[in-house]
Design a protein around this motif. Structure first.
Motif, PDB file in Angstrom:
ATOM      1  N   GLY A  28      -8.173  -5.386   6.835  1.00 34.88           N
ATOM      2  CA  GLY A  28      -7.247  -4.247   6.928  1.00 34.88           C
ATOM      3  C   GLY A  28      -7.031  -3.520   5.630  1.00 34.88           C
ATOM      4  O   GLY A  28      -6.050  -2.780   5.484  1.00 34.88           O
ATOM      5  N   GLY A  29      -7.933  -3.690   4.682  1.00 43.08           N
ATOM      6  CA  GLY A  29      -7.706  -3.133   3.351  1.00 43.08           C
ATOM      7  C   GLY A  29      -7.591  -1.621   3.308  1.00 43.08           C
ATOM      8  O   GLY A  29      -6.684  -1.077   2.669  1.00 43.08           O
ATOM      9  N   ALA A  30      -8.487  -0.916   3.986  1.00 42.83           N
ATOM     10  CA  ALA A  30      -8.481   0.555   3.927  1.00 42.83           C
ATOM     11  C   ALA A  30      -7.220   1.122   4.555  1.00 42.83           C
ATOM     12  O   ALA A  30      -6.603   2.055   4.022  1.00 42.83           O
ATOM     13  CB  ALA A  30      -9.728   1.108   4.609  1.00 42.83           C
ATOM     14  N   TYR A  31      -6.833   0.550   5.694  1.00 45.86           N
ATOM     15  CA  TYR A  31      -5.629   1.033   6.370  1.00 45.86           C
ATOM     16  C   TYR A  31      -4.384   0.707   5.549  1.00 45.86           C
ATOM     17  O   TYR A  31      -3.535   1.574   5.312  1.00 45.86           O
ATOM     18  CB  TYR A  31      -5.533   0.394   7.748  1.00 45.86           C
ATOM     19  N   ALA A  32      -4.271  -0.535   5.090  1.00 47.39           N
ATOM     20  CA  ALA A  32      -3.096  -0.931   4.319  1.00 47.39           C
ATOM     21  C   ALA A  32      -3.003  -0.162   3.007  1.00 47.39           C
ATOM     22  O   ALA A  32      -1.906   0.215   2.579  1.00 47.39           O
ATOM     23  CB  ALA A  32      -3.127  -2.437   4.043  1.00 47.39           C
ATOM     24  N   ALA A  33      -4.132   0.087   2.369  1.00 52.34           N
ATOM     25  CA  ALA A  33      -4.111   0.856   1.122  1.00 52.34           C
ATOM     26  C   ALA A  33      -3.496   2.231   1.354  1.00 52.34           C
ATOM     27  O   ALA A  33      -2.710   2.728   0.540  1.00 52.34           O
ATOM     28  CB  ALA A  33      -5.524   0.993   0.561  1.00 52.34           C
ATOM     29  N   SER A  34      -3.849   2.847   2.487  1.00 53.32           N
ATOM     30  CA  SER A  34      -3.284   4.162   2.781  1.00 53.32           C
ATOM     31  C   SER A  34      -1.792   4.072   3.066  1.00 53.32           C
ATOM     32  O   SER A  34      -1.031   4.983   2.703  1.00 53.32           O
ATOM     33  CB  SER A  34      -4.019   4.803   3.963  1.00 53.32           C
ATOM     34  N   LYS A  35      -1.356   2.997   3.686  1.00 48.73           N
ATOM     35  CA  LYS A  35       0.054   2.858   4.014  1.00 48.73           C
ATOM     36  C   LYS A  35       0.883   2.464   2.790  1.00 48.73           C
ATOM     37  O   LYS A  35       2.043   2.874   2.663  1.00 48.73           O
ATOM     38  CB  LYS A  35       0.231   1.849   5.153  1.00 48.73           C
ATOM     39  N   PHE A  36       0.306   1.655   1.899  1.00 44.05           N
ATOM     40  CA  PHE A  36       0.977   1.407   0.611  1.00 44.05           C
ATOM     41  C   PHE A  36       1.153   2.732  -0.127  1.00 44.05           C
ATOM     42  O   PHE A  36       2.208   3.016  -0.701  1.00 44.05           O
ATOM     43  CB  PHE A  36       0.142   0.452  -0.246  1.00 44.05           C
ATOM     44  N   ALA A  37       0.101   3.544  -0.135  1.00 50.91           N
ATOM     45  CA  ALA A  37       0.152   4.831  -0.828  1.00 50.91           C
ATOM     46  C   ALA A  37       1.150   5.775  -0.166  1.00 50.91           C
ATOM     47  O   ALA A  37       1.850   6.528  -0.850  1.00 50.91           O
ATOM     48  CB  ALA A  37      -1.240   5.465  -0.858  1.00 50.91           C
ATOM     49  N   LEU A  38       1.233   5.730   1.164  1.00 48.58           N
ATOM     50  CA  LEU A  38       2.206   6.563   1.858  1.00 48.58           C
ATOM     51  C   LEU A  38       3.626   6.160   1.483  1.00 48.58           C
ATOM     52  O   LEU A  38       4.512   7.008   1.321  1.00 48.58           O
ATOM     53  CB  LEU A  38       1.997   6.452   3.373  1.00 48.58           C
ATOM     54  N   ARG A  39       3.852   4.868   1.333  1.00 49.42           N
ATOM     55  CA  ARG A  39       5.188   4.413   0.898  1.00 49.42           C
ATOM     56  C   ARG A  39       5.493   4.928  -0.503  1.00 49.42           C
ATOM     57  O   ARG A  39       6.620   5.356  -0.786  1.00 49.42           O
ATOM     58  CB  ARG A  39       5.259   2.883   0.941  1.00 49.42           C
TER      59      ARG A  39
END
Length: 242
Positions: free
Chosen positions: A151-162
């Motif tokens: 899930g790295g690509a998805y989580a990276a985007s969600k960390f960045a969104l936060r």
């Protein structure tokens, strides 16, 4: 056929044609003129037609280039609505795969749609949000706090969104714009079906949040009193660790 009611406050909902975004658009339709965002003119039109006061915002969030479909659509929208009371970012894509296997394009697409487009839409509508002292709600994910294998690509985007919403919240406090990050656990949506298929597991809707629970969290943020801001909401499935 939807009619425009100029007396209503304006709510813009990206990803408003399915899943959480569609449910949020329907919920807001009771009190707002809803701008339904989506990539397909047909799917946007069907949602617009079912709401009492609505219009469409048809654009490809993957195209954030100057003069691209998103840029042009936002320019037109800002010209029509000098005041925007609510902006809900619900559009997003899922890219699953290990770091060893996922191509660079998965990372680029995930970050573009889930983060860069959010910044682009927000930036274009900030003057209208400031004029209305409006609310911005970003539908994030539990993956905005933790990441796991595949899930790295998805989580990276969600960390960045936060990170984006945290920065925006502080930047806009003095302008009266309030910003909330909503972090659902796993929700019973089309995206969840996609993820469970990738995992090779059996789909059990009872293990996941219902969409209405996420809508209630969005409403909680929007209905906070005039002196309050709900910075972040985490909503998890009851009885499960998902």
């Amino acid at each position: 056929m939807s009619q425009t009611d100029a007396s209503r406050p304006v709510a813009v909902v990206t990803g408003g044609t399915r899943g959480i975004g569609l449910a949020v658009a329907r919920d807001l339709a009771a009190t707002h003129h809803v701008v339904v965002g989506g990539r397909s003119a047909g799917s946007v039109g069907r949602v617009v037609d079912e709401l009492p006061s609505a219009e469409g915002l048809v654009a490809d969030l993957a195209d954030c280039s100057p003069g691209g479909s998103l840029d042009s659509a936002l320019t037109d929208l800002a010209a029509r609505h000098p005041r925007v009371d609510v902006l809900v970012h619900s559009a997003g894509i899922l890219r699953s795969g290990t770091v060893a296997d996922a191509p660079a394009s998965d990372w680029v697409e995930s970050l573009t749609v889930n983060v860069v487009a959010v910044a682009a839409v927000t930036r274009a509508l900030l003057p209208a949000l400031r004029a209305a002292e409006g609310r911005v709600v970003a539908v994030n994910s539990g993956s905005g706090f933790t990441s796991g294998a595949g899930g790295g690509a998805y989580a990276a985007s969600k960390f960045a969104l936060r990170a984006l919403t945290d920065a925006l919240r502080e930047e806009e406090r003095g302008n009266g714009v309030r910003v909330t990050s909503v972090h659902p656990g796993r929700v019973d949506t089309d995206m969840q079906h996609e993820l469970v298929s990738f995992e090779g597991a059996e789909y059990d809707a009872a293990r996941y949040l219902d969409v209405e629970s996420v809508v209630a969290a969005v409403r909680l943020a929007l209905e906070a009193g005039p002196r309050a801001n709900v910075d972040s909401i985490s909503v998890r499935p009851r009885g499960y660790t998902a």
